[in-house]
Enzyme design. Structure first.
Site, mmCIF file in Angstrom:
data_model
loop_
_atom_site.group_PDB
_atom_site.id
_atom_site.type_symbol
_atom_site.label_atom_id
_atom_site.label_comp_id
_atom_site.label_asym_id
_atom_site.label_seq_id
_atom_site.Cartn_x
_atom_site.Cartn_y
_atom_site.Cartn_z
ATOM 1 N N SER A 120 0.928 -0.954 0.190
ATOM 2 C CA SER A 120 0.601 -0.237 0.004
ATOM 3 C C SER A 120 1.093 1.105 -0.397
ATOM 4 C CB SER A 120 -0.928 0.143 1.510
ATOM 5 O OG SER A 120 -1.319 1.313 1.577
ATOM 6 N N HIS A 137 -1.716 -1.265 -4.161
ATOM 7 C CA HIS A 137 -2.234 -0.737 -4.019
ATOM 8 C C HIS A 137 -2.363 0.856 -3.597
ATOM 9 C CE1 HIS A 137 -5.478 -1.715 -1.389
ATOM 10 N NE2 HIS A 137 -5.532 -0.956 -0.453
ATOM 11 N N ASP A 166 -4.290 3.903 -1.840
ATOM 12 C CA ASP A 166 -5.955 4.053 -0.841
ATOM 13 C C ASP A 166 -6.268 6.297 -0.829
ATOM 14 O OD1 ASP A 166 -6.439 1.505 0.879
ATOM 15 O OD2 ASP A 166 -4.238 2.126 1.997
ATOM 16 N N MET A 204 -8.691 8.709 0.002
ATOM 17 C CA MET A 204 -9.819 9.470 1.020
ATOM 18 C C MET A 204 -10.305 10.499 1.335
ATOM 19 S SD MET A 204 -7.073 7.540 4.409
ATOM 20 C CE MET A 204 -6.208 5.859 4.845
ATOM 21 N N HIS A 219 -8.145 1.519 -3.522
ATOM 22 C CA HIS A 219 -9.692 1.591 -2.719
ATOM 23 C C HIS A 219 -10.240 2.861 -2.194
ATOM 24 C CE1 HIS A 219 -9.542 0.869 1.364
ATOM 25 N NE2 HIS A 219 -10.940 0.556 0.887
ATOM 26 N N MET A 243 -12.220 4.791 -0.143
ATOM 27 C CA MET A 243 -12.581 5.420 1.375
ATOM 28 C C MET A 243 -13.055 6.601 1.185
ATOM 29 S SD MET A 243 -9.844 3.963 3.058
ATOM 30 C CE MET A 243 -8.639 4.048 1.888
ATOM 31 N N MET A 247 -11.422 -4.850 5.745
ATOM 32 C CA MET A 247 -11.095 -4.459 6.743
ATOM 33 C C MET A 247 -10.428 -4.959 7.335
ATOM 34 S SD MET A 247 -10.455 -1.257 4.644
ATOM 35 C CE MET A 247 -8.966 -1.137 5.850
ATOM 36 N N ASP A 259 -6.821 -6.249 4.432
ATOM 37 C CA ASP A 259 -6.171 -5.028 4.378
ATOM 38 C C ASP A 259 -6.484 -4.149 6.168
ATOM 39 O OD1 ASP A 259 -5.168 -2.940 3.378
ATOM 40 O OD2 ASP A 259 -6.846 -2.104 2.423
HETATM 41 C C1 DX5 Z 1 -5.865 1.912 5.533
HETATM 42 C C2 DX5 Z 1 -5.725 0.981 4.912
HETATM 43 C C3 DX5 Z 1 -5.177 0.689 3.971
HETATM 44 C C4 DX5 Z 1 -3.344 1.179 4.881
HETATM 45 C C5 DX5 Z 1 -2.731 0.104 5.157
HETATM 46 O O1 DX5 Z 1 -7.264 2.792 5.718
HETATM 47 O O2 DX5 Z 1 -6.957 0.550 3.403
HETATM 48 O O3 DX5 Z 1 -4.891 0.008 2.732
HETATM 49 O O4 DX5 Z 1 -2.677 1.594 3.858
HETATM 50 O O5 DX5 Z 1 -1.719 0.157 5.802
HETATM 51 P P1 DX5 Z 1 -1.519 -1.171 7.261
HETATM 52 O O6 DX5 Z 1 -0.897 -1.960 6.376
HETATM 53 O O7 DX5 Z 1 0.518 0.107 7.036
HETATM 54 O O8 DX5 Z 1 -2.192 -1.503 8.533
HETATM 55 ZN ZN ZN Z 2 -6.650 0.245 1.430
#
Ligand code: DX5
Ligand code: ZN
Length: 229
Positions: free
Chosen positions: A8, A33, A35, A37, A67, A69, A138, A177
């Site tokens: 990620s 990956h 993320d 947000m 992904h 969010m 998650m 994840d």
């Molecule tokens: C969290 C993200 C993850 C995050 C995971 O909201 O969706 O993809 O990057 O990070 P680690 O592996 O550090 O928990």
């Molecule tokens: Zn993620």
């Protein structure tokens, strides 16, 4: 179905992102990956379509798994696909028409994924499974990297694997994840997950390639009959 490891980018050094993207590509990881947000669906902001475009420009051969969010992911599906997303995941808890969202993703020839937060019952996924190429559990509360893995999610993974098998979707890709390392990835594999997103654990490695290979191997041992190639 294939065992896959996805670093990620959230855990990368943002001071040298292109180098970090190249590090992931050189590691032999199956995908990057990303993320996204929106500071509404989760209490944090990350980055937008430009980061997906940077990944595409920097390492075009590295698969881009995005992904979302976001409270309204439906408003951004087109923009992320235009930027280069090859798999796009929306949350089942998002404030939009989930059917329409998954169909819109597939209509562009992109893999459609549905994500479920830790508190949401797994049965919330059932109606949408025929439109999903992958489901993402998650295993932390979404919003931040570096959190501890929530082991209470494990039975939900096996519930989904059994349910999917019962409706003719035995090859569904199931991802996890959050808080993923060698130990927690193997625990998830034993329940039927075959794709593992790991941020802080993989980026802190001095030899990311060795860690990716080891995670894949450990998970393959837990998923008899599955191989990465
Ligand atoms: C969290 C993200 C993850 C995050 C995971 O909201 O969706 O993809 O990057 O990070 P680690 O592996 O550090 O928990
Ligand atoms: Zn993620």
């Amino acid at each position: 179905m294939k065992v896959q490891v996805l670093p990620s980018l959230l855990a990368a050094d943002f001071g040298c992102l292109a180098d970090e993207i190249r590090r992931v590509a050189a590691s032999g990881a199956d995908a990057l990956h990303l993320d996204i947000m929106d500071a509404h669906f989760v209490p944090n902001l990350s980055f937008g379509p430009d980061m997906v475009a940077l990944a595409k420009k920097t390492s075009p051969e590295l698969w881009r798994d995005v992904h979302l969010m976001m409270t309204r992911p439906d408003q951004f599906i087109g923009r992320f696909i235009d930027a280069g997303a090859q798999a796009l995941q929306i949350h089942v808890e998002a404030d939009c028409d989930i059917w329409a969202g998954l169909r819109a993703i597939r209509a562009r020839g992109v893999r459609a994924g549905l994500v479920v937060r830790p508190q949401t019952p797994v049965a919330a996924l059932w109606p949408y499974l025929p439109l999903c190429d992958e489901v993402l559990f998650m295993t932390v509360n979404p919003g931040y990297g570096g959190q501890a893995f929530m082991s209470e999610i494990l039975p939900k993974i096996s519930d989904l694997r059994k349910h999917a098998g019962g409706i003719g979707l035995g090859a569904l890709d199931i991802m996890v994840d959050g808080g993923i390392n060698f130990e927690t990835a193997a625990l998830c594999a034993a329940q039927g997950a075959n794709m593992y997103v790991a941020g802080s654990f993989l980026f802190k490695q001095t030899d990311m390639a060795a860690a990716v290979q080891r995670m894949r191997g450990l998970c393959e041992e837990q998923l008899p009959g599955l191989r990465s190639e």
